[in-house]
Design a protein around this motif. Structure first.
Motif, PDB file in Angstrom:
ATOM      1  N   ARG A  49     -10.897  -8.060   7.233  1.00 12.00           N
ATOM      2  CA  ARG A  49     -10.209  -7.040   6.451  1.00 12.00           C
ATOM      3  C   ARG A  49      -8.691  -7.244   6.527  1.00 12.00           C
ATOM      4  O   ARG A  49      -7.977  -6.996   5.561  1.00 12.00           O
ATOM      5  CB  ARG A  49     -10.598  -5.668   6.979  1.00 12.00           C
ATOM      6  CG  ARG A  49      -9.899  -4.551   6.281  1.00 12.00           C
ATOM      7  CD  ARG A  49     -10.842  -3.594   5.614  1.00 12.00           C
ATOM      8  NE  ARG A  49     -10.084  -2.534   4.983  1.00 12.00           N
ATOM      9  CZ  ARG A  49     -10.510  -1.828   3.952  1.00 12.00           C
ATOM     10  NH1 ARG A  49     -11.687  -2.069   3.438  1.00 12.00           N
ATOM     11  NH2 ARG A  49      -9.764  -0.893   3.432  1.00 12.00           N
ATOM     12  N   ALA A  61     -11.234   1.369   8.081  1.00 16.82           N
ATOM     13  CA  ALA A  61     -11.688   0.000   8.356  1.00 16.82           C
ATOM     14  C   ALA A  61     -12.130  -0.180   9.804  1.00 16.82           C
ATOM     15  O   ALA A  61     -13.074  -0.907  10.078  1.00 16.82           O
ATOM     16  CB  ALA A  61     -10.569  -0.996   8.023  1.00 16.82           C
ATOM     17  N   ARG A  86       0.926   6.802  11.038  1.00 13.73           N
ATOM     18  CA  ARG A  86      -0.131   5.796  10.917  1.00 13.73           C
ATOM     19  C   ARG A  86      -0.763   5.515  12.281  1.00 13.73           C
ATOM     20  O   ARG A  86      -1.976   5.370  12.396  1.00 13.73           O
ATOM     21  CB  ARG A  86       0.449   4.505  10.327  1.00 13.73           C
ATOM     22  CG  ARG A  86      -0.582   3.423  10.131  1.00 13.73           C
ATOM     23  CD  ARG A  86      -0.013   2.218   9.421  1.00 13.73           C
ATOM     24  NE  ARG A  86       0.899   1.460  10.278  1.00 13.73           N
ATOM     25  CZ  ARG A  86       1.398   0.270   9.961  1.00 13.73           C
ATOM     26  NH1 ARG A  86       1.087  -0.295   8.814  1.00 13.73           N
ATOM     27  NH2 ARG A  86       2.228  -0.352  10.776  1.00 13.73           N
ATOM     28  N   LEU A 101       0.850  -1.187   0.000  1.00 14.95           N
ATOM     29  CA  LEU A 101       0.000   0.000   0.000  1.00 14.95           C
ATOM     30  C   LEU A 101       0.888   1.240   0.000  1.00 14.95           C
ATOM     31  O   LEU A 101       1.982   1.221   0.579  1.00 14.95           O
ATOM     32  CB  LEU A 101      -0.892   0.024   1.246  1.00 14.95           C
ATOM     33  CG  LEU A 101      -1.812  -1.180   1.455  1.00 14.95           C
ATOM     34  CD1 LEU A 101      -2.634  -1.007   2.724  1.00 14.95           C
ATOM     35  CD2 LEU A 101      -2.720  -1.380   0.266  1.00 14.95           C
ATOM     36  N   ARG A 119      -7.269  -7.459   2.916  1.00  8.04           N
ATOM     37  CA  ARG A 119      -6.603  -6.249   2.470  1.00  8.04           C
ATOM     38  C   ARG A 119      -5.096  -6.266   2.767  1.00  8.04           C
ATOM     39  O   ARG A 119      -4.312  -5.691   2.021  1.00  8.04           O
ATOM     40  CB  ARG A 119      -7.254  -5.054   3.187  1.00  8.04           C
ATOM     41  CG  ARG A 119      -6.626  -3.718   2.930  1.00  8.04           C
ATOM     42  CD  ARG A 119      -7.108  -3.093   1.660  1.00  8.04           C
ATOM     43  NE  ARG A 119      -6.705  -1.697   1.606  1.00  8.04           N
ATOM     44  CZ  ARG A 119      -6.437  -1.051   0.468  1.00  8.04           C
ATOM     45  NH1 ARG A 119      -6.549  -1.671  -0.664  1.00  8.04           N
ATOM     46  NH2 ARG A 119      -6.076   0.209   0.493  1.00  8.04           N
ATOM     47  N   ILE A 120      -4.718  -6.913   3.872  1.00  6.26           N
ATOM     48  CA  ILE A 120      -3.309  -6.858   4.276  1.00  6.26           C
ATOM     49  C   ILE A 120      -2.572  -8.152   3.906  1.00  6.26           C
ATOM     50  O   ILE A 120      -1.538  -8.115   3.252  1.00  6.26           O
ATOM     51  CB  ILE A 120      -3.181  -6.604   5.797  1.00  6.26           C
ATOM     52  CG1 ILE A 120      -3.959  -5.353   6.209  1.00  6.26           C
ATOM     53  CG2 ILE A 120      -1.723  -6.514   6.211  1.00  6.26           C
ATOM     54  CD1 ILE A 120      -3.526  -4.078   5.519  1.00  6.26           C
ATOM     55  N   ILE A 167      -7.680  -3.204  12.945  1.00  6.60           N
ATOM     56  CA  ILE A 167      -8.359  -3.514  11.685  1.00  6.60           C
ATOM     57  C   ILE A 167      -9.114  -4.836  11.859  1.00  6.60           C
ATOM     58  O   ILE A 167      -8.539  -5.816  12.329  1.00  6.60           O
ATOM     59  CB  ILE A 167      -7.326  -3.607  10.541  1.00  6.60           C
ATOM     60  CG1 ILE A 167      -6.680  -2.243  10.326  1.00  6.60           C
ATOM     61  CG2 ILE A 167      -7.975  -4.107   9.261  1.00  6.60           C
ATOM     62  CD1 ILE A 167      -5.492  -2.255   9.402  1.00  6.60           C
ATOM     63  N   GLU A 172      -5.958   3.364   6.126  1.00  3.02           N
ATOM     64  CA  GLU A 172      -6.533   2.015   6.239  1.00  3.02           C
ATOM     65  C   GLU A 172      -7.288   1.811   7.568  1.00  3.02           C
ATOM     66  O   GLU A 172      -8.464   1.458   7.568  1.00  3.02           O
ATOM     67  CB  GLU A 172      -5.407   0.978   6.100  1.00  3.02           C
ATOM     68  CG  GLU A 172      -5.830  -0.467   6.265  1.00  3.02           C
ATOM     69  CD  GLU A 172      -6.832  -0.919   5.241  1.00  3.02           C
ATOM     70  OE1 GLU A 172      -6.899  -0.318   4.152  1.00  3.02           O
ATOM     71  OE2 GLU A 172      -7.588  -1.863   5.534  1.00  3.02           O
ATOM     72  N   ARG A 232     -13.919   8.272   3.723  1.00  2.00           N
ATOM     73  CA  ARG A 232     -12.616   8.247   3.082  1.00  2.00           C
ATOM     74  C   ARG A 232     -12.001   9.642   2.937  1.00  2.00           C
ATOM     75  O   ARG A 232     -10.809   9.838   3.200  1.00  2.00           O
ATOM     76  CB  ARG A 232     -12.725   7.573   1.714  1.00  2.00           C
ATOM     77  CG  ARG A 232     -11.432   7.497   0.931  1.00  2.00           C
ATOM     78  CD  ARG A 232     -11.576   6.564  -0.249  1.00  2.00           C
ATOM     79  NE  ARG A 232     -11.570   5.171   0.166  1.00  2.00           N
ATOM     80  CZ  ARG A 232     -10.450   4.454   0.315  1.00  2.00           C
ATOM     81  NH1 ARG A 232      -9.277   5.008   0.099  1.00  2.00           N
ATOM     82  NH2 ARG A 232     -10.514   3.209   0.700  1.00  2.00           N
ATOM     83  N   GLU A 258      -2.281   5.242   1.702  1.00  3.68           N
ATOM     84  CA  GLU A 258      -3.163   4.092   1.953  1.00  3.68           C
ATOM     85  C   GLU A 258      -2.858   3.443   3.300  1.00  3.68           C
ATOM     86  O   GLU A 258      -3.758   2.977   3.999  1.00  3.68           O
ATOM     87  CB  GLU A 258      -3.030   3.057   0.828  1.00  3.68           C
ATOM     88  CG  GLU A 258      -3.681   3.494  -0.465  1.00  3.68           C
ATOM     89  CD  GLU A 258      -3.290   2.625  -1.660  1.00  3.68           C
ATOM     90  OE1 GLU A 258      -4.015   2.642  -2.649  1.00  3.68           O
ATOM     91  OE2 GLU A 258      -2.237   1.948  -1.601  1.00  3.68           O
ATOM     92  N   ASN A 259      -1.560   3.417   3.661  1.00  9.82           N
ATOM     93  CA  ASN A 259      -1.181   2.917   4.981  1.00  9.82           C
ATOM     94  C   ASN A 259      -1.853   3.713   6.089  1.00  9.82           C
ATOM     95  O   ASN A 259      -2.295   3.166   7.089  1.00  9.82           O
ATOM     96  CB  ASN A 259       0.339   2.994   5.162  1.00  9.82           C
ATOM     97  CG  ASN A 259       1.041   1.689   4.835  1.00  9.82           C
ATOM     98  OD1 ASN A 259       1.092   0.795   5.662  1.00  9.82           O
ATOM     99  ND2 ASN A 259       1.557   1.577   3.625  1.00  9.82           N
TER     100      ASN A 259
END
Lengths: 272, 360
Positions: free
Chosen positions: B235, A136, A181, A124, B239-240, B231, A132, A142, A128-129
């Motif tokens: 997912r 999620a 992050r 990613l 995703r990961i 997360i 996420e 977003r 995106e990192n």
């Protein structure tokens, strides 16, 4: 919930408020791996807005303590609470029920964790990192997640790297992304597991600068590190661990310059 | 390495007296070096003097001789293909695009497609069971892989073909309880259905192990980081972990799809009109065995080629982020080469297309 990422630095007093209730409370923590008892009853209180630096020889249980705080390790005894919420268990009457994974995952969104080897998602991009977990786990829209991720990248000085993949960055840059992050979830406390140990010496400074900046803005942090200079400069409390217990703790001037215990003196003599 | 005593004298590698090229560069007077390894003083090459000389690349006569010998053998084989009347290329041309053969290719593709889809879907379920924390699911998944890897495909296919002998009727309902509706096995499971089922179940056992292998190869720190970020579990997987596992899964999976494509030829035992069966039918009728085997062979090679090209691009997609910069595709490389053609004044030396193809 304290929204750390958006706090104006000037609005916050430097250092911890002594009257503040501890954000992180650890009582009688025990953890064994097979025969090896890694934590043998650890107690710790971390006031809101304070920086606690955990020092100790390797194998003393520092990393396990951090991993136990956010329940990456299942405990064999003792309890952890963050902001008054018991981690990993729920009390019903006079019993403690182990939480299901879904609930533990929800609790972890309040605890930022920065790993020694970054553990960025290599497939990613940097942006995106960052978005996420907010999307999620916290179900943020977003666009909102993107905007605050870009603001965080700005803060760690990597706004121009949003579209890069982690492997295109230096180790120091990767660790700064990893810090951003963790901050993206606006956690109540940030845990750092030897954040500079995997870095080349000339890259350590840029990561420590980011952590120092967070300390100035009143982020509650527990930092496991071998950087004594950093501890002296930034820590409100230095905790020295050995053999799975806290040997001594106090302000850096006390623990680093006038250690009361022989084991602390021996350790400092080796690393200073 | 030798040690120079005077700063202006350039250092040189190895023993100059053992190097046939060395005498070409005479040493300037007064620039002698003390050669620690050679013992005797040797003339040192003056590097400044070498600047304008032409470099002759080392020759490799044996490399050329072996290459030419291999080409001769290949040419002889190609010549045989073209001139030996036994290959019967006229018949090949007639049947290569004949309706029956093209239909049979369609049937082969159909079997491959359904076998792949069923195999990998079921394989993913079995892999997930094997990786789950439930000892019951783990054991069932292990037993599935054990059984279906053990039975030869052809044995299994004949088994499914004869399913109606074991189970006359086939119903849906509560296990051990009432059924809501049932069907005649013969009606539900055609020969084609039996073939797809056999291929899919067989494929699933191998697919499960390939997927599991890819998943366990992903660094444990990735799952840990995802868990630390809160997360949700599905997912984390989707995703990961899976996108990273795909890099390990894809080469082996492509192998499996290609061997399934060729493996469909086994269903000729069930008299299904796929490529190999149809080729056999034609040569049984006409007696022209070799050209029809070539028809089947060339079709299989063509289909495999298409799959291999697909594999390249799918793998490339999942390799994003794995390298600092991705190498250009052969197509991009060719395009860059073509673009570079008019820019060059003379066709003297071919520039390295890789450097012009976008690799920084």
């Amino acid at each position: 919930m304290t929204t750390l990422a958006k706090t104006d630095p000037a609005a916050r007093p430097a250092g911890p408020d002594p009257a503040a209730a501890p954000v992180v409370r650890v009582r009688g923590l025990r953890k064994s791996f097979g025969q090896l008892e890694v934590l043998r009853g650890v107690d710790l209180d971390v006031p809101a807005g304070s920086v606690t630096v955990v020092l100790g020889p390797s194998g003393s249980g520092k990393s396990t303590l951090l991993r136990a705080i956010n329940h990456l390790e299942r405990l064999d005894g003792g309890h952890v609470s963050i902001d008054g919420e018991l981690i990993g268990y729920r009390r019903v009457g006079d019993r403690l029920h182990e939480l299901r994974e879904r609930e533990v995952l929800r609790q972890r969104t309040g605890i930022g964790f920065v790993f020694q080897n970054f553990n960025l998602f290599p497939h990613l991009t940097v942006l995106e990192n960052l978005v996420e977990a907010p999307i999620a786990a916290l179900r943020r829209p977003r666009a909102e997640a993107r905007a605050s991720a870009l603001a965080l990248l700005e803060r760690v000085g990597l706004a121009d790297k949003a579209a890069a993949y982690p492997r295109q960055l230096s180790g120091g840059q990767q660790q700064r992304v990893a810090i951003a992050r963790a901050l993206a979830l606006e956690p109540k406390v940030l845990l750092f597991d030897e954040p500079t140990s995997a870095l080349d010496p000339e890259l350590v400074g840029e990561v420590l600068d980011v952590i120092k900046d967070l300390a100035r803005t009143g982020t509650t942090m527990i930092v496991v590190t071998h950087e004594i200079g950093f501890a002296r400069e930034v820590a409100d409390t230095v905790v020295f661990m050995d053999g799975g217990v806290v040997v001594e703790q106090g302000p850096p001037a006390e623990v680093l310059d006038h250690p009361r215990h022989e084991r602390t003196r021996a350790f400092l003599a080796k690393v200073l | 390495m030798t040690v120079t005593t005077e700063p202006p004298a350039p250092p040189h590698r190895g023993r100059p007296d053992a190097d046939p090229a060395a005498p070409a560069a005479p040493a300037a007077p007064g620039k002698a070096v003390a050669d620690a390894t050679a013992g005797a003083p040797a003339p040192a090459p003056d590097l400044d003097e070498l600047a304008g000389l032409r470099t002759v690349p080392a020759r490799h006569p044996w490399r050329w001789a072996l290459g030419i010998a291999a080409l001769v053998v290949l040419a002889q084989f190609a010549h045989g293909l073209a001139t030996n009347p036994g290959w019967d290329w006229a018949t090949f041309r007639i049947y290569f695009t004949a309706d029956t053969i093209v239909q049979a290719v369609g049937r082969t593709l159909q079997l491959t497609f359904y076998g792949t889809v069923l195999g990998f879907l079921l394989g993913a379920v079995v892999a997930a069971m094997r990786l789950s924390r439930s000892p019951i699911l783990q054991s069932i998944a292990w037993a599935y892989v054990w059984v279906f890897r053990s039975i030869p495909l052809i044995v299994q296919l004949v088994f499914w073909f004869n399913l109606s002998y074991l189970y006359k009727r086939f119903g849906f309902g509560i296990p051990f309880g009432p059924t809501f509706g049932d069907f005649e096995t013969v009606g539900v499971l055609s020969a084609l259905g039996a073939a797809v089922l056999g291929l899919g179940l067989h494929q699933a056992a191998f697919a499960a192990e390939i997927i599991r292998g890819g998943v366990v190869a992903v660094d444990a720190g990735q799952r840990e980081a995802a868990a630390a970020l809160g997360i949700p579990r599905w997912r984390q997987a989707w995703r990961i972990v899976l996108p990273q596992a795909m890099r390990g899964i894809l080469p082996a999976a492509a192998n499996e799809v290609i061997s399934l494509l060729k493996g469909t030829s086994v269903v000729y035992v069930m008299a299904i009109g796929e490529l190999f069966y149809q080729a056999q039918v034609v040569y049984g009728r006409t007696g022209r065995v070799v050209p029809l085997l070539m028809v089947a062979t060339v079709w299989y090679v063509l289909l495999t080629t298409v799959l291999s090209i697909g594999q390249y691009y799918v793998e490339r997609y999942f390799s994003r982020g794995s390298q600092r910069s991705r190498p250009p595709t052969p197509l991009q490389r060719a395009r860059a080469f073509v673009r570079s053609l008019p820019a060059r004044p003379a066709p003297a030396r071919t520039p390295d297309t890789r450097t012009t193809g976008g690799r920084p």
